[in-house]
Design an enzyme around this catalytic site. Structure first.
Site, PDB file in Angstrom:
ATOM      1  N   GLU A 258     -61.229 -10.686  59.591  1.00 32.20           N
ATOM      2  CA  GLU A 258     -60.577  -9.424  59.267  1.00 32.20           C
ATOM      3  C   GLU A 258     -60.790  -9.045  57.789  1.00 32.20           C
ATOM      4  O   GLU A 258     -60.598  -9.864  56.889  1.00 32.20           O
ATOM      5  CB  GLU A 258     -59.075  -9.539  59.574  1.00 32.20           C
ATOM      6  CG  GLU A 258     -58.256  -8.308  59.281  1.00 32.20           C
ATOM      7  CD  GLU A 258     -58.756  -7.050  59.995  1.00 32.20           C
ATOM      8  OE1 GLU A 258     -58.968  -7.105  61.208  1.00 32.20           O
ATOM      9  OE2 GLU A 258     -58.943  -6.029  59.317  1.00 32.20           O
ATOM     10  N   THR A 300     -61.868  -2.259  63.146  1.00 28.39           N
ATOM     11  CA  THR A 300     -62.274  -3.476  63.849  1.00 28.39           C
ATOM     12  C   THR A 300     -62.960  -3.134  65.163  1.00 28.39           C
ATOM     13  O   THR A 300     -63.994  -3.699  65.511  1.00 28.39           O
ATOM     14  CB  THR A 300     -61.061  -4.366  64.169  1.00 28.39           C
ATOM     15  OG1 THR A 300     -60.294  -4.546  63.001  1.00 28.39           O
ATOM     16  CG2 THR A 300     -61.501  -5.715  64.693  1.00 28.39           C
ATOM     17  N   HIS A 415     -55.123  -8.852  56.738  1.00 31.36           N
ATOM     18  CA  HIS A 415     -55.122  -7.409  57.027  1.00 31.36           C
ATOM     19  C   HIS A 415     -54.180  -6.728  56.050  1.00 31.36           C
ATOM     20  O   HIS A 415     -53.175  -7.298  55.641  1.00 31.36           O
ATOM     21  CB  HIS A 415     -54.641  -7.183  58.472  1.00 31.36           C
ATOM     22  CG  HIS A 415     -54.897  -5.792  58.968  1.00 31.36           C
ATOM     23  ND1 HIS A 415     -54.188  -4.701  58.499  1.00 31.36           N
ATOM     24  CD2 HIS A 415     -55.778  -5.317  59.876  1.00 31.36           C
ATOM     25  CE1 HIS A 415     -54.637  -3.620  59.110  1.00 31.36           C
ATOM     26  NE2 HIS A 415     -55.610  -3.961  59.954  1.00 31.36           N
ATOM     27  N   ASP A 474     -65.526  -7.916  59.514  1.00 35.05           N
ATOM     28  CA  ASP A 474     -65.518  -6.728  60.380  1.00 35.05           C
ATOM     29  C   ASP A 474     -65.698  -5.429  59.599  1.00 35.05           C
ATOM     30  O   ASP A 474     -66.335  -4.498  60.055  1.00 35.05           O
ATOM     31  CB  ASP A 474     -64.277  -6.668  61.283  1.00 35.05           C
ATOM     32  CG  ASP A 474     -62.956  -6.546  60.540  1.00 35.05           C
ATOM     33  OD1 ASP A 474     -62.928  -6.695  59.304  1.00 35.05           O
ATOM     34  OD2 ASP A 474     -61.931  -6.306  61.213  1.00 35.05           O
ATOM     35  N   HIS A 475     -65.138  -5.366  58.378  1.00 34.35           N
ATOM     36  CA  HIS A 475     -65.226  -4.144  57.560  1.00 34.35           C
ATOM     37  C   HIS A 475     -64.564  -4.415  56.220  1.00 34.35           C
ATOM     38  O   HIS A 475     -64.032  -5.494  55.995  1.00 34.35           O
ATOM     39  CB  HIS A 475     -64.557  -2.951  58.253  1.00 34.35           C
ATOM     40  CG  HIS A 475     -63.158  -3.253  58.739  1.00 34.35           C
ATOM     41  ND1 HIS A 475     -62.095  -3.330  57.887  1.00 34.35           N
ATOM     42  CD2 HIS A 475     -62.679  -3.530  59.974  1.00 34.35           C
ATOM     43  CE1 HIS A 475     -61.008  -3.626  58.576  1.00 34.35           C
ATOM     44  NE2 HIS A 475     -61.333  -3.762  59.846  1.00 34.35           N
TER      45      HIS A 475
HETATM   46  C1  GP9 Z   1     -55.741  -5.258  65.319  1.00 35.94           C
HETATM   47  C2  GP9 Z   1     -56.782  -5.719  64.390  1.00 35.94           C
HETATM   48  C3  GP9 Z   1     -56.787  -4.925  63.142  1.00 35.94           C
HETATM   49  O1  GP9 Z   1     -55.778  -5.809  66.574  1.00 35.94           O
HETATM   50  O2  GP9 Z   1     -57.997  -5.778  64.994  1.00 35.94           O
HETATM   51  O3  GP9 Z   1     -57.331  -3.683  63.322  1.00 35.94           O
HETATM   52  P1  GP9 Z   1     -57.931  -2.828  62.118  1.00 35.94           P
HETATM   53  O4  GP9 Z   1     -56.812  -2.077  61.503  1.00 35.94           O
HETATM   54  O5  GP9 Z   1     -58.564  -3.758  61.152  1.00 35.94           O
HETATM   55  O6  GP9 Z   1     -58.899  -1.970  62.787  1.00 35.94           O
HETATM   56 MN    MN Z   2     -60.129  -5.097  61.019  1.00 34.78          MN
END
Ligand code: GP9
Ligand code: MN
Length: 637
Positions: A258, A300, A415, A474-475
């Site tokens: 994340e 994500t 996150h 992921d980003h």
């Molecule tokens: C939620 C997680 C976070 O299930 O994947 O999402 P994001 O805000 O990073 O897209």
């Molecule tokens: Mn994410």
């Protein structure tokens, strides 16, 4: 007679005054928000004036329509709804640095799942943004003493306002075009749209786009797939032969980290490494240091889409919501056909990002979501199950699933807003001017620690011999709102180029049989599928893939972002400006023209497949494929 006229005149004047006050107030508020709350990058005085002017047409439109429908009450309703629209956008902007699109509205369910994140974007001072609503109500309704009868707008006045809005908007548009030609045709960037036409007009425009999108699917037919296939055949680069099948028959554990960006790798805070474990691990695997995320509003879920399909997510909304009922021939499906059991492990609500629905479309056999984990108050924090427990429980599940398997784990603790229990903070927080960035170092450090536990346990398990890991970010985690703080930490000014480079995320392949190497190729998440499938030695017959095997030395190095920007071996092109990728120096804009052109073509092609749901015609078109094969062979001869 004379008296009455005077009375009328006075009344008309007062009426005009109330109109002016109410319209003026909203105008002032909207201008304040557009200048001070959104970071729209106003570059010169002309742009400043456009930004100050653009609320007017939209205000006349919504007030006019309100009056037309329900007179004075209608005007107040427009005032209230308009204010709410601005505010919801503010909240959304604080979280995502972006503006709401209609498809995004379907995602309000996500806000409920945001937990501690939502409170961090509310500010007590936001209440000031609603004071004018009370003043408007007072002006419109309470100043109506019998003798004054201040404000009783006629319906036809509403009509006039709404009509006047149109030429005003055209003036606005013509003015905006002095800064950017073809503004409405080149709309990859919502920031720019809002800067030039204002937030409310932007929403009207977005509604028009939505209508067009729905039409596209209805009108699409199988012929539209042909130009895409031709385009991809032309751009195609062969797979790397040396790596073909290096992981044949093996299990795959893909770990989506994340919000993990490359800048933390091999970097220090207070003299300590931020990711000590990953820094060592990458020395033992195949590591990519010029690998970018390519996500947009779907975050994500967009990264999941890129990996599964090797296509670009959409520019508006999250494709996981907007196109979950499309036909796909995703990687999990193909893996399934090749004897793999496929799953995703993620300890969040299964409906978040519409995953439960989309995963079926992607051919994922099993989704281990929150309900499959033991989640208690003690083992959770912020967004939910702490990563250390997520990793431990996931490993237990993996040991039991049928082999060979492909499973993808999605972590959660790192996150926004990046908070942690005291005893999980393994490094002091940062000392920049952004609390978000300061805490980010700690959650990244925590994630590294628990990744270590997972990988070390994995190495001790029976899985190790027959499994490869694919670990990637992921980003971004730190948005451009924190550029200043980022500059303080990195010790340099974060300009457009640096901000672009910060979109790099780590990518590491690790496992027996994978030789250690650092690879500098420029690539993105769209390239993951062909790279992985080649390593697994599986023939992937879906021709609609935009990625290029990262390991092929002759590959086309072109990483395209959803905004139509790009990085190639030599250049980085950002919103019409061109930079030398090695030095970061701005160079002649023309040098990036071919790159921009290709980026646009690539995105248009990918969009046509998704908007037209064209993969539903894949089987029909496949019939002509042997022909293509013959052509290819001929070319090779
Ligand atoms: C939620 C997680 C976070 O299930 O994947 O999402 P994001 O805000 O990073 O897209
Ligand atoms: Mn994410």
């Amino acid at each position: 007679m004379f008296k009455k006229e005077k009375y009328l005149n006075k009344n008309t004047m007062l009426k005009v005054l109330v109109y002016a006050l109410v319209i003026g107030m909203f105008w002032l508020k909207m201008t304040y928000i557009q200048f001070n709350i959104f970071d729209l990058g106003v570059e010169n005085t002309n742009e400043g004036f456009i930004l100050a002017f653009n609320p007017l047409s939209s205000i006349l439109l919504i007030f006019g329509l309100g009056i037309l429908v329900a007179g004075r009450k209608g005007m107040l309703v427009s005032y209230i709804l308009g204010s709410l629209l601005l505010y919801v956008n503010i909240l959304f902007y604080r979280e995502y640095s972006d503006f709401i699109t209609i498809p995004m509205l379907e995602q309000v369910v996500n806000l409920a799942g945001m937990g501690s994140s939502i409170t961090s974007i509310l500010a007590a001072t936001d209440a000031f943004l609603f004071i004018d609503v009370l003043v408007a109500a007072f002006l419109l309704f309470y100043l109506k003493a019998e003798r004054l009868r201040l404000f009783l707008p006629k319906r036809r006045e509403g009509l006039v306002l709404a009509i006047v809005a149109i030429p005003l908007f055209l003036v606005n548009l013509a003015w905006a075009e002095t800064e950017r030609t073809d503004l409405l045709q080149r709309t990859f960037d919502r920031n720019m749209l809002v800067k030039y036409i204002g937030l409310i007009n932007y929403h009207v425009y977005d509604a028009v786009l939505q209508g067009k999108t729905e039409m596209k699917k209805t009108l699409a037919d199988s012929n539209e797939l042909v130009p895409v296939i031709n385009y991809l055949n032309e751009k195609n680069t062969p797979l790397n032969a040396e790596y073909a099948g290096v992981a044949k028959g093996k299990n795959v554990i893909a770990i989506s980290l994340e919000s993990t960006q490359t800048f933390v790798v091999d970097n220090k805070l207070h003299g300590e490494e931020i990711t000590p474990y990953f820094n060592d691990l990458k020395e033992e695997g195949l590591y990519f240091d010029n690998f970018y995320h390519q996500v947009k509003q779907g975050r994500t879920s967009d990264s999941e889409f890129l990996l599964a399909n090797s296509m670009y997510p959409t520019n508006r909304g999250a494709v996981f919501f907007t196109h979950s009922s499309n036909e796909y021939e995703a990687m999990p499906e193909v893996l399934g056909e090749n004897g793999y059991s496929t799953s995703v492990m993620h300890a969040n609500d299964k409906t978040f990002w519409n995953r439960n629905v989309m995963y079926d479309s992607l051919g994922i056999d099993k989704f281990y979501s929150k309900e499959d984990y033991n989640v208690t108050e003690e083992n959770s924090y912020g967004w939910g199950l702490l990563d250390e427990h997520f990793f431990a429980q996931s490993l237990d599940k993996m040991k039991k699933i049928e082999q060979p398997f492909y499973t993808r784990m999605i972590t959660l603790t790192n996150h926004h807003p990046f908070t942690l229990p005291e005893d999980k903070k393994y490094i002091e927080e940062g000392n920049t001017s952004s609390g978000t960035l300061n805490r980010y170092f700690q959650t990244i450090r925590y994630q590294d620690e628990v990744l270590k536990q997972f990988v070390e346990n994995f190495k001790k398990s029976e899985l190790y011999d027959d499994t490869i890991l694919m670990i990637y970010g992921d980003h971004f985690g730190i948005s451009e709102n924190h550029q200043k703080a980022m500059g303080e930490y990195l010790g340099k000014d974060i300009n457009e180029f640096e901000q672009f480079q910060l979109q790099r995320v780590p990518l590491l392949f690790y496992g027996k049989g994978i030789e250690p190497q650092v690879n500098h190729t420029v690539g993105g998440q769209v390239d993951l599928r062909p790279t992985l499938m080649n390593m697994l030695g599986i023939e992937d017959n879906n021709p609609i893939q935009f990625g290029h095997d990262l390991l092929n030395e002759d590959r086309r190095q072109l990483m395209v972002t959803r905004d139509g920007d790009f990085a190639s071996e030599k250049y980085v092109g950002i919103q019409g400006s061109c930079y030398d990728r090695q030095t970061g120096e701005e160079i002649e804009a023309e040098l990036c023209d071919p790159g921009f052109k290709q980026a646009k073509e690539e995105l248009t092609m990918s969009d046509s497949v998704i908007y037209g749901d064209l993969l539903r015609y894949l089987d029909e078109t496949r019939v002509v494929e042997p022909m293509d094969e013959q052509n290819k062979q001929k070319q090779e001869e």
